[in-house]
Design a protein around this motif. Structure first.
Motif, mmCIF file in Angstrom:
data_model
loop_
_atom_site.group_PDB
_atom_site.id
_atom_site.type_symbol
_atom_site.label_atom_id
_atom_site.label_comp_id
_atom_site.label_asym_id
_atom_site.label_seq_id
_atom_site.Cartn_x
_atom_site.Cartn_y
_atom_site.Cartn_z
ATOM 1 N N LEU A 158 0.830 -1.204 0.000
ATOM 2 C CA LEU A 158 0.000 0.000 0.000
ATOM 3 C C LEU A 158 0.861 1.250 0.000
ATOM 4 C CD1 LEU A 158 -2.892 1.114 0.147
ATOM 5 C CD2 LEU A 158 -2.711 1.021 2.639
ATOM 6 N N ALA A 159 1.972 1.229 0.761
ATOM 7 C CA ALA A 159 2.863 2.392 0.823
ATOM 8 C C ALA A 159 3.519 2.661 -0.528
ATOM 9 C CB ALA A 159 3.927 2.173 1.898
ATOM 10 N N LEU A 160 3.927 1.606 -1.237
ATOM 11 C CA LEU A 160 4.548 1.785 -2.547
ATOM 12 C C LEU A 160 3.565 2.365 -3.554
ATOM 13 C CD1 LEU A 160 6.733 -1.458 -2.927
ATOM 14 C CD2 LEU A 160 7.517 0.882 -2.507
ATOM 15 N N TRP A 161 2.343 1.816 -3.578
ATOM 16 C CA TRP A 161 1.340 2.341 -4.498
ATOM 17 C C TRP A 161 0.971 3.782 -4.135
ATOM 18 C CZ3 TRP A 161 0.656 0.743 -9.054
ATOM 19 C CH2 TRP A 161 0.694 -0.612 -9.390
ATOM 20 N N ALA A 162 0.868 4.059 -2.835
ATOM 21 C CA ALA A 162 0.540 5.424 -2.406
ATOM 22 C C ALA A 162 1.625 6.403 -2.845
ATOM 23 C CB ALA A 162 0.359 5.474 -0.889
ATOM 24 N N ALA A 163 2.902 6.001 -2.757
ATOM 25 C CA ALA A 163 3.995 6.868 -3.187
ATOM 26 C C ALA A 163 3.939 7.109 -4.697
ATOM 27 C CB ALA A 163 5.336 6.243 -2.804
ATOM 28 N N ALA A 164 3.633 6.058 -5.457
ATOM 29 C CA ALA A 164 3.546 6.202 -6.912
ATOM 30 C C ALA A 164 2.433 7.163 -7.304
ATOM 31 C CB ALA A 164 3.331 4.834 -7.562
ATOM 32 N N TYR A 165 1.279 7.031 -6.667
ATOM 33 C CA TYR A 165 0.160 7.917 -6.989
ATOM 34 C C TYR A 165 0.399 9.328 -6.472
ATOM 35 C CZ TYR A 165 -3.001 4.464 -9.005
ATOM 36 O OH TYR A 165 -3.578 3.543 -9.835
ATOM 37 N N LEU A 166 1.098 9.450 -5.349
ATOM 38 C CA LEU A 166 1.398 10.779 -4.814
ATOM 39 C C LEU A 166 2.318 11.543 -5.763
ATOM 40 C CD1 LEU A 166 1.244 12.854 -2.511
ATOM 41 C CD2 LEU A 166 3.214 11.698 -1.461
ATOM 42 N N VAL A 167 3.339 10.873 -6.295
ATOM 43 C CA VAL A 167 4.241 11.515 -7.258
ATOM 44 C C VAL A 167 3.458 11.950 -8.497
ATOM 45 C CG1 VAL A 167 6.188 11.116 -8.813
ATOM 46 C CG2 VAL A 167 6.305 10.324 -6.445
ATOM 47 N N LEU A 168 2.593 11.070 -8.979
ATOM 48 C CA LEU A 168 1.784 11.398 -10.158
ATOM 49 C C LEU A 168 0.948 12.649 -9.929
ATOM 50 C CD1 LEU A 168 -0.276 8.839 -12.248
ATOM 51 C CD2 LEU A 168 -1.286 11.005 -11.568
ATOM 52 N N VAL A 169 0.250 12.688 -8.790
ATOM 53 C CA VAL A 169 -0.643 13.815 -8.509
ATOM 54 C C VAL A 169 0.159 15.109 -8.340
ATOM 55 C CG1 VAL A 169 -2.278 14.773 -6.842
ATOM 56 C CG2 VAL A 169 -2.460 12.370 -7.538
ATOM 57 N N LEU A 170 1.274 15.052 -7.615
ATOM 58 C CA LEU A 170 2.074 16.256 -7.383
ATOM 59 C C LEU A 170 2.626 16.816 -8.693
ATOM 60 C CD1 LEU A 170 4.045 15.372 -4.111
ATOM 61 C CD2 LEU A 170 2.142 16.970 -4.378
ATOM 62 N N VAL A 171 3.173 15.941 -9.539
ATOM 63 C CA VAL A 171 3.733 16.400 -10.817
ATOM 64 C C VAL A 171 2.633 16.961 -11.715
ATOM 65 C CG1 VAL A 171 4.915 15.676 -12.923
ATOM 66 C CG2 VAL A 171 5.688 14.816 -10.707
ATOM 67 N N ALA A 172 1.487 16.249 -11.783
ATOM 68 C CA ALA A 172 0.405 16.685 -12.666
ATOM 69 C C ALA A 172 -0.196 18.007 -12.200
ATOM 70 C CB ALA A 172 -0.679 15.611 -12.735
ATOM 71 N N VAL A 173 -0.489 18.118 -10.903
ATOM 72 C CA VAL A 173 -1.118 19.336 -10.385
ATOM 73 C C VAL A 173 -0.161 20.525 -10.483
ATOM 74 C CG1 VAL A 173 -2.032 20.441 -8.316
ATOM 75 C CG2 VAL A 173 -2.730 18.110 -8.884
ATOM 76 N N MET A 179 -8.442 16.122 -13.322
ATOM 77 C CA MET A 179 -8.420 14.668 -13.425
ATOM 78 C C MET A 179 -7.482 14.066 -12.388
ATOM 79 S SD MET A 179 -9.410 11.903 -15.067
ATOM 80 C CE MET A 179 -9.996 12.376 -16.684
ATOM 81 N N ALA A 180 -6.289 14.643 -12.273
ATOM 82 C CA ALA A 180 -5.324 14.125 -11.305
ATOM 83 C C ALA A 180 -5.785 14.344 -9.868
ATOM 84 C CB ALA A 180 -3.962 14.787 -11.525
ATOM 85 N N MET A 229 -3.799 7.572 -15.773
ATOM 86 C CA MET A 229 -3.755 8.874 -15.127
ATOM 87 C C MET A 229 -2.430 9.600 -15.363
ATOM 88 S SD MET A 229 -6.651 9.559 -13.688
ATOM 89 C CE MET A 229 -7.281 8.822 -15.209
ATOM 90 N N SER A 230 -1.374 8.852 -15.694
ATOM 91 C CA SER A 230 -0.081 9.500 -15.910
ATOM 92 C C SER A 230 -0.098 10.432 -17.125
ATOM 93 C CB SER A 230 1.015 8.446 -16.080
ATOM 94 O OG SER A 230 0.847 7.730 -17.293
ATOM 95 N N SER A 231 -1.097 10.250 -18.004
ATOM 96 C CA SER A 231 -1.198 11.158 -19.155
ATOM 97 C C SER A 231 -1.435 12.596 -18.723
ATOM 98 C CB SER A 231 -2.332 10.707 -20.080
ATOM 99 O OG SER A 231 -3.589 10.815 -19.437
ATOM 100 N N THR A 232 -1.916 12.804 -17.499
ATOM 101 C CA THR A 232 -2.184 14.159 -17.019
ATOM 102 C C THR A 232 -0.903 14.923 -16.686
ATOM 103 O OG1 THR A 232 -2.416 13.397 -14.716
ATOM 104 C CG2 THR A 232 -4.409 13.429 -16.071
ATOM 105 N N MET A 233 0.234 14.216 -16.547
ATOM 106 C CA MET A 233 1.463 14.921 -16.159
ATOM 107 C C MET A 233 2.460 15.037 -17.311
ATOM 108 S SD MET A 233 3.481 12.105 -13.819
ATOM 109 C CE MET A 233 4.021 10.530 -14.485
ATOM 110 N N TYR A 234 2.175 14.447 -18.471
ATOM 111 C CA TYR A 234 3.137 14.485 -19.565
ATOM 112 C C TYR A 234 3.185 15.830 -20.280
ATOM 113 C CZ TYR A 234 3.089 9.389 -19.035
ATOM 114 O OH TYR A 234 3.172 8.119 -18.541
#
Length: 355
Positions: free
Chosen positions: A33-48, A82-83, A268-273
């Motif tokens: 859960l911690a690994l997935w949470a870190a992956a999604y947190l990076v995605l959201v921070l970069v995208a936002v 979206m992110a 969802m990673s398409s939101t940060m590219y």
């Protein structure tokens, strides 16, 4: 995430507002859960952060306010939402396959994120159409500011209309003691409502935009190749995945949670590219990012960065469409009256130029 068994209407009641907690078949170890949470947190921070910076660069600088860039603002806003609203809450939902957020937010989750996904697709389509007119038919009048706002408003209205059925049929159910947010389509007439909705979505969200973008960018590429003009960096379309909740036996297998989380992260990673692409390929956006993040010790904006976004009277660019050369003439400092009289060869103050 879906359910393993088909539930009856008796499971739906107004008393399901309270969230069910506890352990389900989809609970995962803490380290996972911690690994997935870190992956999604990076995605959201970069995208936002990236998309918010793109919006600031365009709206805060007069030189960046062009028709194409207004559509880019619309695209960045859709990706940011979206992110922020889809990735976070769907990750929490998928991590335990339990809906914690109540009935009202179930409606919102099936309306707003679906709407902004559609807005993102149609914004890319509008950018392709605008580039087509600017390059293939350069002497035709461009969209005015009111016309651009009308197109953007129309995109949001169409997106809301397409997403509304998802919200209308949203509901809360109980599945084996766990609260779920699902879209309960009517089953009368052999499921024709669901069939026609999916056909409309496929036609209006996939085939129509992809056809427009394919045609526009194909003609643009051929036109630039034939003329030998310095190429415009067209904005490519990132694929969007339309997630659907289905009640199939595959959801009974525990591995499907990991597959869902991985595929949803990729979608969802398409939101940060896009912000990364703008920064790498466009010098004005690159200058804007350096100015925006000047507080970081490893970022040092220069005077040229500020001039890229704000300094227009003393800069004159002439593009010869019959050759592959681009000549840049930079005149010395002149008085504002001289600049507006045409001695500097550039546009007067307040007239935006293409980015």
């Amino acid at each position: 995430m879906g359910t393993c068994t088909v539930e009856t209407d008796a499971n739906i009641s107004s008393g399901l507002e309270s969230n069910t907690t506890g352990i389900t078949a989809f609970s995962m170890p803490g380290w996972q859960l911690a690994l997935w949470a870190a992956a999604y947190l990076v995605l959201v921070l970069v995208a936002v952060t990236g998309n918010a910076t793109v919006i600031w660069i365009i709206l805060a600088h007069q030189r960046m306010r062009t028709v194409t860039n207004y559509f880019i603002v619309n695209l960045a806003l859709a990706d940011l939402c979206m992110a922020a609203f889809n990735a976070v809450f769907n990750f929490v939902y998928a991590s335990h396959n339990i809906w914690y957020f109540g009935r009202a937010f179930c409606y919102f989750q099936n309306l707003f994120p679906v709407t902004v996904m559609f807005v993102s697709i149609y914004s890319m389509t509008a950018i392709a159409a605008d580039r087509y007119i600017a390059i293939v038919h350069p002497f035709q009048p461009r969209l005015s500011a009111p016309g651009t706002r009308a197109v953007i408003a129309g995109i949001w209205l169409v997106a809301l209309a397409l997403a509304f059925p998802q919200c209308f049929y949203s509901t809360i159910i109980m599945d084996q003691g766990a609260t779920k947010c699902v879209v309960a389509w009517p089953k009368d007439n052999g499921g024709k409502v669901l069939l026609w909705y999916h056909l409309a979505v496929i036609a209006l969200i996939y085939f129509l935009p992809l056809s427009v973008m394919f045609f526009a960018y194909s003609v643009i590429g051929f036109t630039l190749w034939r003329r030998g003009v310095p190429g415009y960096h067209a904005h490519g379309a990132n694929s969007q995945y339309l997630q659907a909740k289905k009640k199939e036996d595959i959801y009974c297998h525990k591995f499907i949670q990991q597959v869902y989380l991985a595929l949803f992260w990729l979608a969802m990673s398409s939101t940060m590219y896009n912000p990364i692409i703008y920064c790498c390929l466009n010098r004005r956006f690159r200058s804007g990012f350096r100015i925006a993040f000047r507080c970081c010790p490893w970022v040092t904006p220069t005077a040229e960065d500020k001039m890229e976004l704000t300094h227009t009277p003393s800069l004159s660019r002439r593009v010869n469409r019959c050759h592959t050369k681009e000549t840049l003439f930079i005149s010395g400092d002149v008085a504002p009256s001289e600049a507006t009289s045409g001695q500097a060869g550039g546009p007067p103050d307040g007239v935006p130029t293409e980015s």
